[in-house]
Each structure stands twice: as structure tokens, then as C-alpha cells.
Scaffold this motif. Structure first.
Motif, PDB file in Angstrom:
ATOM      1  N   LEU A  88       0.830  -1.202   0.000  1.00  0.00           N
ATOM      2  CA  LEU A  88       0.000   0.000   0.000  1.00  0.00           C
ATOM      3  C   LEU A  88       0.865   1.253   0.000  1.00  0.00           C
ATOM      4  CD1 LEU A  88      -2.763   1.324   0.079  1.00  0.00           C
ATOM      5  CD2 LEU A  88      -2.767   0.999   2.567  1.00  0.00           C
ATOM      6  N   SER A  89       1.906   1.268   0.822  1.00  0.00           N
ATOM      7  CA  SER A  89       2.814   2.419   0.857  1.00  0.00           C
ATOM      8  C   SER A  89       3.477   2.649  -0.498  1.00  0.00           C
ATOM      9  CB  SER A  89       3.890   2.222   1.925  1.00  0.00           C
ATOM     10  OG  SER A  89       3.343   2.377   3.213  1.00  0.00           O
ATOM     11  N   ALA A  90       3.907   1.564  -1.149  1.00  0.00           N
ATOM     12  CA  ALA A  90       4.540   1.686  -2.469  1.00  0.00           C
ATOM     13  C   ALA A  90       3.556   2.231  -3.503  1.00  0.00           C
ATOM     14  CB  ALA A  90       5.088   0.329  -2.913  1.00  0.00           C
ATOM     15  N   ALA A  91       2.322   1.737  -3.477  1.00  0.00           N
ATOM     16  CA  ALA A  91       1.307   2.217  -4.419  1.00  0.00           C
ATOM     17  C   ALA A  91       1.013   3.695  -4.200  1.00  0.00           C
ATOM     18  CB  ALA A  91       0.028   1.387  -4.283  1.00  0.00           C
ATOM     19  N   ILE A  92       0.947   4.103  -2.951  1.00  0.00           N
ATOM     20  CA  ILE A  92       0.702   5.513  -2.624  1.00  0.00           C
ATOM     21  C   ILE A  92       1.852   6.383  -3.126  1.00  0.00           C
ATOM     22  CG2 ILE A  92       0.548   7.144  -0.691  1.00  0.00           C
ATOM     23  CD1 ILE A  92      -1.016   4.839   0.789  1.00  0.00           C
ATOM     24  N   ALA A  93       3.080   5.928  -2.896  1.00  0.00           N
ATOM     25  CA  ALA A  93       4.258   6.688  -3.340  1.00  0.00           C
ATOM     26  C   ALA A  93       4.280   6.813  -4.864  1.00  0.00           C
ATOM     27  CB  ALA A  93       5.535   6.020  -2.844  1.00  0.00           C
ATOM     28  N   LEU A  94       3.928   5.744  -5.563  1.00  0.00           N
ATOM     29  CA  LEU A  94       3.913   5.789  -7.035  1.00  0.00           C
ATOM     30  C   LEU A  94       2.881   6.775  -7.567  1.00  0.00           C
ATOM     31  CD1 LEU A  94       4.332   1.998  -7.892  1.00  0.00           C
ATOM     32  CD2 LEU A  94       5.988   3.853  -8.308  1.00  0.00           C
ATOM     33  N   ARG A  95       1.831   7.003  -6.794  1.00  0.00           N
ATOM     34  CA  ARG A  95       0.809   7.986  -7.190  1.00  0.00           C
ATOM     35  C   ARG A  95       1.145   9.387  -6.707  1.00  0.00           C
ATOM     36  NH1 ARG A  95      -3.644   4.099  -5.245  1.00  0.00           N
ATOM     37  NH2 ARG A  95      -3.203   5.265  -3.374  1.00  0.00           N
ATOM     38  N   GLY A  96       2.301   9.536  -6.045  1.00  0.00           N
ATOM     39  CA  GLY A  96       2.726  10.857  -5.598  1.00  0.00           C
ATOM     40  C   GLY A  96       2.293  11.213  -4.192  1.00  0.00           C
ATOM     41  N   GLY A  97       1.729  10.269  -3.458  1.00  0.00           N
ATOM     42  CA  GLY A  97       1.302  10.538  -2.093  1.00  0.00           C
ATOM     43  C   GLY A  97       2.402  10.262  -1.083  1.00  0.00           C
ATOM     44  N   PRO A 114       3.835   7.946   1.535  1.00  0.00           N
ATOM     45  CA  PRO A 114       3.650   6.521   1.845  1.00  0.00           C
ATOM     46  C   PRO A 114       3.373   6.229   3.318  1.00  0.00           C
ATOM     47  CG  PRO A 114       5.935   6.988   1.290  1.00  0.00           C
ATOM     48  CD  PRO A 114       5.151   8.239   1.039  1.00  0.00           C
ATOM     49  N   TYR A 115       3.665   7.174   4.190  1.00  0.00           N
ATOM     50  CA  TYR A 115       3.360   6.989   5.611  1.00  0.00           C
ATOM     51  C   TYR A 115       2.038   7.665   5.962  1.00  0.00           C
ATOM     52  CZ  TYR A 115       3.597   7.285  10.683  1.00  0.00           C
ATOM     53  OH  TYR A 115       3.295   7.202  12.027  1.00  0.00           O
ATOM     54  N   ARG A 116       1.946   8.938   5.739  1.00  0.00           N
ATOM     55  CA  ARG A 116       0.763   9.708   6.154  1.00  0.00           C
ATOM     56  C   ARG A 116      -0.513   9.297   5.408  1.00  0.00           C
ATOM     57  NH1 ARG A 116       2.100  12.213  10.263  1.00  0.00           N
ATOM     58  NH2 ARG A 116       4.035  13.358  10.417  1.00  0.00           N
ATOM     59  N   ASP A 117      -0.386   8.899   4.153  1.00  0.00           N
ATOM     60  CA  ASP A 117      -1.563   8.540   3.361  1.00  0.00           C
ATOM     61  C   ASP A 117      -1.909   7.053   3.454  1.00  0.00           C
ATOM     62  OD1 ASP A 117      -1.668  11.192   2.539  1.00  0.00           O
ATOM     63  OD2 ASP A 117      -0.543  10.823   0.701  1.00  0.00           O
ATOM     64  N   ASN A 118      -1.101   6.286   4.130  1.00  0.00           N
ATOM     65  CA  ASN A 118      -1.336   4.849   4.251  1.00  0.00           C
ATOM     66  C   ASN A 118      -2.565   4.610   5.123  1.00  0.00           C
ATOM     67  OD1 ASN A 118      -1.135   2.113   5.421  1.00  0.00           O
ATOM     68  ND2 ASN A 118       0.812   2.032   4.324  1.00  0.00           N
ATOM     69  N   TRP A 119      -3.492   3.791   4.623  1.00  0.00           N
ATOM     70  CA  TRP A 119      -4.739   3.515   5.352  1.00  0.00           C
ATOM     71  C   TRP A 119      -4.465   2.964   6.744  1.00  0.00           C
ATOM     72  CZ3 TRP A 119      -6.761  -0.969   7.401  1.00  0.00           C
ATOM     73  CH2 TRP A 119      -8.070  -0.882   7.853  1.00  0.00           C
ATOM     74  N   PHE A 120      -3.463   2.097   6.888  1.00  0.00           N
ATOM     75  CA  PHE A 120      -3.153   1.520   8.191  1.00  0.00           C
ATOM     76  C   PHE A 120      -2.723   2.612   9.180  1.00  0.00           C
ATOM     77  CE2 PHE A 120      -2.276  -2.065   5.244  1.00  0.00           C
ATOM     78  CZ  PHE A 120      -3.210  -2.964   5.742  1.00  0.00           C
ATOM     79  N   GLU A 121      -1.955   3.573   8.705  1.00  0.00           N
ATOM     80  CA  GLU A 121      -1.527   4.680   9.566  1.00  0.00           C
ATOM     81  C   GLU A 121      -2.670   5.637   9.872  1.00  0.00           C
ATOM     82  OE1 GLU A 121       1.127   4.890  11.267  1.00  0.00           O
ATOM     83  OE2 GLU A 121       2.146   3.206  10.312  1.00  0.00           O
ATOM     84  N   ARG A 122      -3.511   5.883   8.902  1.00  0.00           N
ATOM     85  CA  ARG A 122      -4.667   6.761   9.154  1.00  0.00           C
ATOM     86  C   ARG A 122      -5.565   6.167  10.225  1.00  0.00           C
ATOM     87  NH1 ARG A 122      -5.662   7.114   3.311  1.00  0.00           N
ATOM     88  NH2 ARG A 122      -7.728   6.334   3.819  1.00  0.00           N
ATOM     89  N   GLU A 123      -5.783   4.851  10.173  1.00  0.00           N
ATOM     90  CA  GLU A 123      -6.595   4.191  11.188  1.00  0.00           C
ATOM     91  C   GLU A 123      -5.931   4.322  12.574  1.00  0.00           C
ATOM     92  OE1 GLU A 123      -8.936   0.000  11.881  1.00  0.00           O
ATOM     93  OE2 GLU A 123      -6.962  -0.116  10.934  1.00  0.00           O
ATOM     94  N   ALA A 124      -4.613   4.156  12.622  1.00  0.00           N
ATOM     95  CA  ALA A 124      -3.899   4.252  13.910  1.00  0.00           C
ATOM     96  C   ALA A 124      -3.930   5.693  14.427  1.00  0.00           C
ATOM     97  CB  ALA A 124      -2.463   3.764  13.746  1.00  0.00           C
ATOM     98  N   ARG A 125      -3.766   6.662  13.558  1.00  0.00           N
ATOM     99  CA  ARG A 125      -3.820   8.064  14.008  1.00  0.00           C
ATOM    100  C   ARG A 125      -5.202   8.439  14.523  1.00  0.00           C
ATOM    101  NH1 ARG A 125      -0.700   8.856   9.514  1.00  0.00           N
ATOM    102  NH2 ARG A 125      -2.396   9.760   8.318  1.00  0.00           N
ATOM    103  N   ALA A 126      -6.244   7.887  13.920  1.00  0.00           N
ATOM    104  CA  ALA A 126      -7.610   8.179  14.357  1.00  0.00           C
ATOM    105  C   ALA A 126      -7.844   7.700  15.798  1.00  0.00           C
ATOM    106  CB  ALA A 126      -8.619   7.533  13.417  1.00  0.00           C
ATOM    107  N   ALA A 127      -7.155   6.659  16.191  1.00  0.00           N
ATOM    108  CA  ALA A 127      -7.322   6.115  17.551  1.00  0.00           C
ATOM    109  C   ALA A 127      -6.590   6.932  18.597  1.00  0.00           C
ATOM    110  CB  ALA A 127      -6.814   4.676  17.590  1.00  0.00           C
ATOM    111  N   GLU A 128      -5.728   7.829  18.172  1.00  0.00           N
ATOM    112  CA  GLU A 128      -4.946   8.634  19.123  1.00  0.00           C
ATOM    113  C   GLU A 128      -5.806   9.594  19.917  1.00  0.00           C
ATOM    114  OE1 GLU A 128      -1.786  10.471  16.957  1.00  0.00           O
ATOM    115  OE2 GLU A 128      -0.958   8.551  16.306  1.00  0.00           O
ATOM    116  N   GLY A 129      -6.961   9.937  19.381  1.00  0.00           N
ATOM    117  CA  GLY A 129      -7.870  10.810  20.118  1.00  0.00           C
ATOM    118  C   GLY A 129      -7.967  12.161  19.656  1.00  0.00           C
TER     119      GLY A 129
END
Length: 117
Positions: free
Chosen positions: A91-100, A102-117
Motif C-alpha cells: 500500500l505504501s509503495a502504491a501511494i508513493a507511485l501515485r505521488g502521495g 507513503p506513511y501519512r496517506d497509508n490507510w493503516f496509519e490513518r486508522e492508527a492516528r484516528a485512535a490517538e484521540g
């Protein structure tokens, strides 16, 4: 995945790190992690990382500060099993190839950040 986490934990403990179990998750901090973790990121400097049911971090304060975020990654590992690392990296590689980002736009990271409160 937890096997890799245990190997990393052993290296940290052998170099002066400390460990504890919190809510069924092995948390390890310090030792070689202080130098290695910030150097492994591409475009970022990680201070904590989840490897199955093992969370490693540069220090105890970081473990406390990132606990909610990292627990989401533990849950993701439970859901995805052995496929989690490959899914995350693909997922990170696909995001990077699209110009995003790879960490901040990764769905797994977005889900984890949402749990931070």
C-alpha cells in the motif's frame, strides 16, 4: 511477525534495553533501538514500531505516548496475520507511485492516528 519482534527485542535487551508486558503486548525500549529506529524510515524517522505483538521504541516515554497508535497496529496484525507487513508495504509503495506520502496517506496509519484521540 511476532517472531521478528522477539528477535529485535532480544537485540535491544542485549544492548541495555528494557521490557515490560502491557495488556498482553511485549513493549521494549532503549538499547540499540535508540540508534536504529530513527534511521530505518524512508522520509521519516520512526520512534516506535509494532512487530506483531511486540512494540519497540526508543524510550519509555515514547512507548507511553504512542501506545494507542501502536495498539491499532497490533489489532491490524491480528486481522491480517502474516500478510500484514506485505499489505502495509504494498500500500505504501502504491501511494508513493501515485505521488502521495507513503506513511501519512497509508490507510493503516490513518486508522492508527484516528485512535490517538
Amino acid at each position: 511477525v511476532s517472531f521478528v519482534g522477539c528477535a529485535v527485542a532480544a537485540a535491544a535487551l542485549a544492548t541495555g534495553g528494557r521490557s515490560r508486558v502491557v495488556d498482553g503486548v511485549l513493549e521494549v525500549e532503549g538499547g540499540i533501538l535508540t540508534r536504529v529506529l530513527p534511521r530505518i524510515g524512508i522520509g521519516m524517522s520512526p520512534v516506535a514500531m509494532t512487530l506483531g505483538h511486540v512494540v519497540v521504541a526508543i524510550d519509555a516515554d515514547t512507548l507511553d505516548r504512542t501506545r494507542r497508535h501502536e495498539r491499532v497496529h497490533v489489532q491490524q496484525t491480528e486481522r491480517w496475520g502474516i500478510l500484514f507487513p506485505a499489505a502495509y508495504l504494498t500500500l505504501s509503495a502504491a501511494i508513493a507511485l501515485r505521488g502521495g506520502d507513503p506513511y501519512r496517506d497509508n490507510w493503516f496509519e490513518r486508522e492508527a492516528r484516528a485512535a490517538e484521540g
